[in-house]
Write a protein that holds these residues in place. Sequence first.
Motif, mmCIF file in Angstrom:
data_model
loop_
_atom_site.group_PDB
_atom_site.id
_atom_site.type_symbol
_atom_site.label_atom_id
_atom_site.label_comp_id
_atom_site.label_asym_id
_atom_site.label_seq_id
_atom_site.Cartn_x
_atom_site.Cartn_y
_atom_site.Cartn_z
ATOM 1 N N ASP A 68 0.844 -1.201 0.000
ATOM 2 C CA ASP A 68 0.000 0.000 0.000
ATOM 3 C C ASP A 68 0.872 1.241 0.000
ATOM 4 O OD1 ASP A 68 0.870 -0.038 2.673
ATOM 5 O OD2 ASP A 68 -1.024 0.815 3.406
ATOM 6 N N ALA A 69 0.261 2.349 -0.376
ATOM 7 C CA ALA A 69 0.980 3.619 -0.414
ATOM 8 C C ALA A 69 -0.016 4.761 -0.278
ATOM 9 C CB ALA A 69 1.753 3.763 -1.721
ATOM 10 N N VAL B 99 -3.504 3.806 -2.237
ATOM 11 C CA VAL B 99 -3.738 2.615 -3.065
ATOM 12 C C VAL B 99 -3.229 1.411 -2.287
ATOM 13 C CG1 VAL B 99 -3.170 1.423 -5.217
ATOM 14 C CG2 VAL B 99 -3.516 3.924 -5.217
ATOM 15 N N ASN B 100 -4.034 0.366 -2.241
ATOM 16 C CA ASN B 100 -3.646 -0.894 -1.607
ATOM 17 C C ASN B 100 -3.924 -1.987 -2.622
ATOM 18 O OD1 ASN B 100 -3.072 -2.943 0.259
ATOM 19 N ND2 ASN B 100 -5.235 -3.043 0.893
ATOM 20 N N LEU B 101 -2.930 -2.798 -2.911
ATOM 21 C CA LEU B 101 -3.170 -3.824 -3.936
ATOM 22 C C LEU B 101 -2.405 -5.106 -3.619
ATOM 23 C CD1 LEU B 101 -0.391 -3.802 -5.798
ATOM 24 C CD2 LEU B 101 -1.458 -1.759 -6.756
ATOM 25 N N THR B 102 -2.857 -6.186 -4.272
ATOM 26 C CA THR B 102 -2.214 -7.491 -4.136
ATOM 27 C C THR B 102 -1.854 -7.983 -5.537
ATOM 28 O OG1 THR B 102 -3.748 -7.908 -2.322
ATOM 29 C CG2 THR B 102 -2.475 -9.799 -3.108
ATOM 30 N N ARG B 103 -0.695 -8.600 -5.623
ATOM 31 C CA ARG B 103 -0.214 -9.076 -6.922
ATOM 32 C C ARG B 103 -0.141 -10.591 -6.945
ATOM 33 N NH1 ARG B 103 5.155 -5.579 -8.338
ATOM 34 N NH2 ARG B 103 5.490 -7.365 -9.710
ATOM 35 N N ASP B 104 -0.349 -11.144 -8.154
ATOM 36 C CA ASP B 104 0.012 -12.536 -8.414
ATOM 37 C C ASP B 104 0.997 -12.449 -9.566
ATOM 38 O OD1 ASP B 104 0.277 -15.173 -8.950
ATOM 39 O OD2 ASP B 104 -1.826 -15.521 -9.515
ATOM 40 N N GLY B 105 2.262 -12.589 -9.254
ATOM 41 C CA GLY B 105 3.275 -12.294 -10.263
ATOM 42 C C GLY B 105 3.225 -10.821 -10.572
ATOM 43 N N ASP B 106 3.088 -10.486 -11.863
ATOM 44 C CA ASP B 106 3.029 -9.079 -12.238
ATOM 45 C C ASP B 106 1.599 -8.544 -12.272
ATOM 46 O OD1 ASP B 106 5.748 -9.004 -12.474
ATOM 47 O OD2 ASP B 106 5.761 -9.319 -14.654
ATOM 48 N N THR B 107 0.639 -9.452 -12.117
ATOM 49 C CA THR B 107 -0.752 -9.046 -12.300
ATOM 50 C C THR B 107 -1.407 -8.665 -10.963
ATOM 51 O OG1 THR B 107 -0.888 -10.544 -14.162
ATOM 52 C CG2 THR B 107 -2.983 -9.768 -13.261
ATOM 53 N N ILE B 108 -2.135 -7.563 -11.021
ATOM 54 C CA ILE B 108 -2.848 -7.106 -9.820
ATOM 55 C C ILE B 108 -4.128 -7.918 -9.693
ATOM 56 C CG2 ILE B 108 -4.024 -5.145 -8.744
ATOM 57 C CD1 ILE B 108 -2.049 -3.345 -10.365
ATOM 58 N N ALA C 238 0.870 6.841 -6.631
ATOM 59 C CA ALA C 238 0.683 5.975 -5.453
ATOM 60 C C ALA C 238 0.566 4.518 -5.892
ATOM 61 C CB ALA C 238 -0.559 6.404 -4.663
ATOM 62 N N ALA C 239 -0.115 4.296 -7.008
ATOM 63 C CA ALA C 239 -0.257 2.915 -7.508
ATOM 64 C C ALA C 239 1.115 2.339 -7.838
ATOM 65 C CB ALA C 239 -1.163 2.893 -8.734
ATOM 66 N N GLY C 240 1.968 3.170 -8.425
ATOM 67 C CA GLY C 240 3.320 2.716 -8.757
ATOM 68 C C GLY C 240 4.085 2.289 -7.515
ATOM 69 N N ILE C 241 3.960 3.043 -6.466
ATOM 70 C CA ILE C 241 4.681 2.708 -5.222
ATOM 71 C C ILE C 241 4.097 1.433 -4.603
ATOM 72 C CG2 ILE C 241 5.289 3.510 -2.896
ATOM 73 C CD1 ILE C 241 5.011 6.407 -4.038
ATOM 74 N N ALA C 242 2.769 1.380 -4.546
ATOM 75 C CA ALA C 242 2.122 0.206 -3.946
ATOM 76 C C ALA C 242 2.469 -1.064 -4.732
ATOM 77 C CB ALA C 242 0.600 0.401 -3.893
ATOM 78 N N TYR C 243 2.499 -0.920 -6.035
ATOM 79 C CA TYR C 243 2.813 -2.056 -6.912
ATOM 80 C C TYR C 243 4.230 -2.554 -6.642
ATOM 81 C CZ TYR C 243 3.032 -4.741 -11.301
ATOM 82 O OH TYR C 243 3.152 -5.735 -12.247
ATOM 83 N N ALA C 244 5.161 -1.610 -6.521
ATOM 84 C CA ALA C 244 6.550 -1.992 -6.250
ATOM 85 C C ALA C 244 6.658 -2.648 -4.875
ATOM 86 C CB ALA C 244 7.446 -0.755 -6.335
ATOM 87 N N ALA D 163 4.316 -4.269 -3.312
ATOM 88 C CA ALA D 163 3.709 -5.601 -3.382
ATOM 89 C C ALA D 163 4.654 -6.592 -4.051
ATOM 90 C CB ALA D 163 2.383 -5.522 -4.150
ATOM 91 N N GLY D 164 5.528 -6.061 -4.899
ATOM 92 C CA GLY D 164 6.507 -6.907 -5.549
ATOM 93 C C GLY D 164 7.750 -7.137 -4.718
ATOM 94 N N GLY D 165 7.735 -6.630 -3.512
ATOM 95 C CA GLY D 165 8.834 -6.911 -2.602
ATOM 96 C C GLY D 165 9.844 -5.789 -2.453
ATOM 97 N N GLU D 166 9.674 -4.679 -3.207
ATOM 98 C CA GLU D 166 10.614 -3.567 -3.052
ATOM 99 C C GLU D 166 10.292 -2.803 -1.777
ATOM 100 O OE1 GLU D 166 11.000 -0.991 -6.478
ATOM 101 O OE2 GLU D 166 10.694 -2.703 -7.800
#
Lengths: 747, 287, 163
Positions: B177-178, B197-206, B275-281, B283-286
């Motif tokens: 989240d961010a 933005v709060n999101l969950t990924r499966d691989g690269d897909t939200i 914010a989505a960009g940060i949350a996505y990163a 969620a990808g472990g960054e």
Amino acid sequence: MALDNKTDFKYIGTRPERPDGLDKVTGKARYGADAYAPGMLHGAVVRSPHAHARIVRIDASKALALDGVKAVVTRADFAQDLEGEDWNLLENTIAGEKVLYDGHAVAGVAATSALIAKDAAKLVDVEYEVLPHVTDVDAAMAEGAPVLRDGAADHSVPDGLHPNVVRYTEFGRGDVEAGFAAADLVIERSFKTEAVHQGYIEPHACLAQLGTDGKGELWCCTQGHWFVRRMCAALLGLEATQLRVTASEIGGGFGGKTTVFIDPIALALSRKSGKPVKLVMSRSEVLKASGPTASASMDVKMGMTKDGKLTAATGTFRMQGGAFPGAPMDMTTMLAFSCYELDNVHHEGFDVMTNRPKQAAYRAPGAPMGAFAVESVFDELCEGLGLDPIDARLKNAVKEGTRSSFGPKYKAVGLIETLEAAKAHPHYSAPLAENTGRGIASGYWMNWGGETSVSLAIGEDGTVQVGVGTPDIGGSRASMALMAAETIGIPYENVRVNVVDTAALGVNEPTHGSRATYASGLATIEAAREAIGKLCQRAADKWGIDVDAVEWKDGAAHPSGPNAGDFEPLSIAEIAGEMGSTGGPITGHHDASPTGFGGSFGTHIVDVHVDPETGRSTVTRYTVIQDAGKAIHPDYVEGQFQGGAAQGIGWALNEEYIYGEDGRLQNDVFLDYRIPVASDLPMIDTVIVEVPNPGHPYGVRGVGETGITPPLPAIACAVSHATGHRMTRLPMSPPRVLRAIQGKGVS
Amino acid sequence: MNYHTPASFADASRIAAEATGTTRFLAGGTDVLVQLRADIVTPDDLIDIKHIPGVKAITRNADGSWTLGVAVAGAEMTEHAELMADWPGIVEGMDLIGSTQVQGRATLVGNLCNGSPAADSVPGMIAAGATVTVTGPDGSREVAVEDVPAGPGRTTLARGEVVSAVNIPARGENGGDAYLRFIPRTEMDIAVVGCAVNLTRDGDTITDARVSLGAVAPTVLLVKEAAKALIGTTLDDAALEALAEAASAACNPIDDKRGTIEFRTHVAGVLAKRAAGIAYARAGGEK
Amino acid sequence: MTRIPTRTHVTTTVNGDPVDFLADPRETLLDCLRDKLGLTGAKEGCGTGDCGACSVQLDGRLVCSCLVLGVEAEGREVKTIEGMAEGNDLHPLQAKFIEHAALQCGICTPGILVATEALLKKNPDPSEEEVRYWLAGNLCRCTGYDKIIRAVLATARDLREGV
């Protein structure tokens, strides 16, 4: 007083610790609100919620019925026969028939606690008949605008202008039309700036005691306690010398504490209640009802040849200074083109009243607005002609002997030196990051002398006390001590400088106009020289030689000429130790209104990054270059440069008075009156240029005010270059810059 | 003004329920004291809830969810490494409120119950799916954070109801989240626009997302259309544009001293993308 | 009109000393420190938590004393600017502020010193950016912050190097 041409300074130019430092880092220093008196009452002020209204009735009976309430004062408790500026001052201090702005004082209350006073103020019932209002300068001049006060205009205003236009000026020389015809490029633009507040962190505060015998004591935070004395005496019908005013330590002023707001109300409450009354403004009261600066609407036209020579310039400056005459359009017009040699120049200025608080001086009052317009047009001319903005300025820069745009010829001044230093500075040639623009601008303030009185006395151990009348607002005690130490030849630590009360000296103008180090410094040097003459006389008497044969150096009397070497030198401590038996106390004193003040030019370089998606501006690098004449204590000179730049950054980017449709101030707290915070700013680099002022023994020019003049245009030019859109309105808040980026114009 | 220091939420609720005048609960006080000072609200009864046991606790429950006491100050949240690692967006939203000094006092619940549409900590809580426990005269209930604000300065809580805990779900795997806000300065301003933005990924897909916007409507918004623009995408340019459009479309702001309708609407889209960009990163472990 | 103010007896510790006072619940800790205990080092610049001039530590936590009620100080530990020096020995920050001319008018100085003392306790090696953000709630209108930031960084360096 002439320049000494002394260059081998022992103390001047060093950076010793300030004498009031210990008190100020330990919380011991006593500021305006830090005073208490036995039996003291607390005051509160009833203020208008309306921008413009007739006062129908004030009923204080419910407030007076509250336990602990001791007095309520209204306009009836002040002098009734005032005219001119004294009347304006009283009308601003406490409303008469009408309230003229949101926050205008209507009544004062004194009670046994601050909470009771606040409760009582809410119980004062004021009936208003609301009138139409106007807060914008252009709207206030337009046909049909509500009239604040008929007959307020002076003789300078031509027929046919709106009654809200209360003063007018028009002057110039040459043939501007011929000048424009000779130009290769002519640019004409309109500009607007909003009113900003001085923003000192210490709200106005005072502790007043006034008896029915007309004798009073007032403690207050002020830049000038003799000004306070004169104003309070006038507003309360007192004899000036019966009121003793003591200046507390002062928590910032920047011009805003050169007048009175609450002090007369506290004195009136004390006279009515028979007790000391403490009155402290809240931040909201400070923003609503103490002096902001003027706002401006301006048109500037300038012409330039392709090799960078200005051919003509005209400027029209419309300024509102609140509900009273006094917007600083005289200074704006006078200084707008002050950097440049111009044969064809014309100025027009309007002082306009609106339903806003009475403007007060703010650091180089009037100059930043004019510089914003003129330097922006200059920059655009350079851009259009493909010229380097420093080279082009050097082609037109004033120097010693140049006839100024406002008339007189300049004495020695340092504009060219600041421009050359700017050009040589690594900042000017540093690469720029993406979405970042660089701006450069110059500015001027002519500084001031003013009434000044200083007394100096030698202690019995040979140390020295200096009494000055200019409150120390940024390290001036250290500067005075350095000048006294240099003159007498004793260590800096052996001088104690005191800011004394109004009973101890003749009239002193405030610490304003960048005058304290110049004028109080000059008087300190002269007072020291007078004391040295007396010290030499005591030595001559002891040695039985003529005083002309005694030379003073390194803090001691030396026999000179034919007597050289005949006697052992007598130190200041030795002479002082015997002074009781050799003729009594040894002192020096100097009174003057010195006229040899020298103006200061500055040139600023700034880099601003603009976020292209949000319009948000960030100052990434800033350099101030300014002529100090001679820097007495360089730390505090640099501090003035940095502080002026920071205030200018606030004015340019985010500070503004925002009035609603109802004429009420929308942003009366620091949350929304957005002065720069630490994380907003970069380090502010400084370069001190020293072109000595021929009118001061050590070459001092004032440095306090010039520094706020170049930032407005420098930052506007930087944002313009970063975005590709010329910014002509302040503040350059993100919504405004974003609109410009999106091609929607400058709103 | 009467000052109360109840020892339980039941007592706090009872005092509030029995009071006849204006009541305020005091946690960090950073809004209550400002309103008192400015004569906006002078409560007849001020109920200080900081003497109730547990109000300063940050607890990670067995299922990975979090329970925060109502007097936990912002500084205590930023100093809590595990909470910060799980829910950086919530913590940074809280951390953006006011100064370091304000962080020493201000609380999530105070920020929520003050009812400001610009409250910085609220979008992060809404995006996370957080709830609050509300204690009233008739017992306790759990309320989604987005259901608490009712409009500027108002909440849906009834007289006698007091928030007694904040509940944040378990972070779960591959989530991030961010929160970003726009202010004219770098600090000390009220948000002109805020977006979490709060999101969950499966691989690269939200696979799941929640988007919340502040300061663009009478209450903080949960923007389902904006979440839809993200779910099923890899946060490619088209998804970001669709997100920005959905965010801007959800705005119903006002012109005021802090920003214009036009500006808020545009910047809501900009912040949503960032914010989505940060949350996505994240969620990808960054980090 | 007769008004019987409700006042609470508050017992607390200020700069290590036990003190007590009677407070109206509407009075802030800042009001109580200044008007009841004579500790006027903390200043009121805004009364709304926006300027930091009233900064104190409450149980070791940096707060604005204008945003704390006097009655909330019951049983707590308050530390003000008056408690920063040990007797006549200035805290290194205080000495460095004088040395670096990190004050002009000085009204914001007590709050900034209290705030930076708390920073250096938490982070002995702050970057310039960290100092600036930590101090964002301490307004200074005179200095442009430059010399303040330099004084803080120089003090931190000295303390780390044991100077």
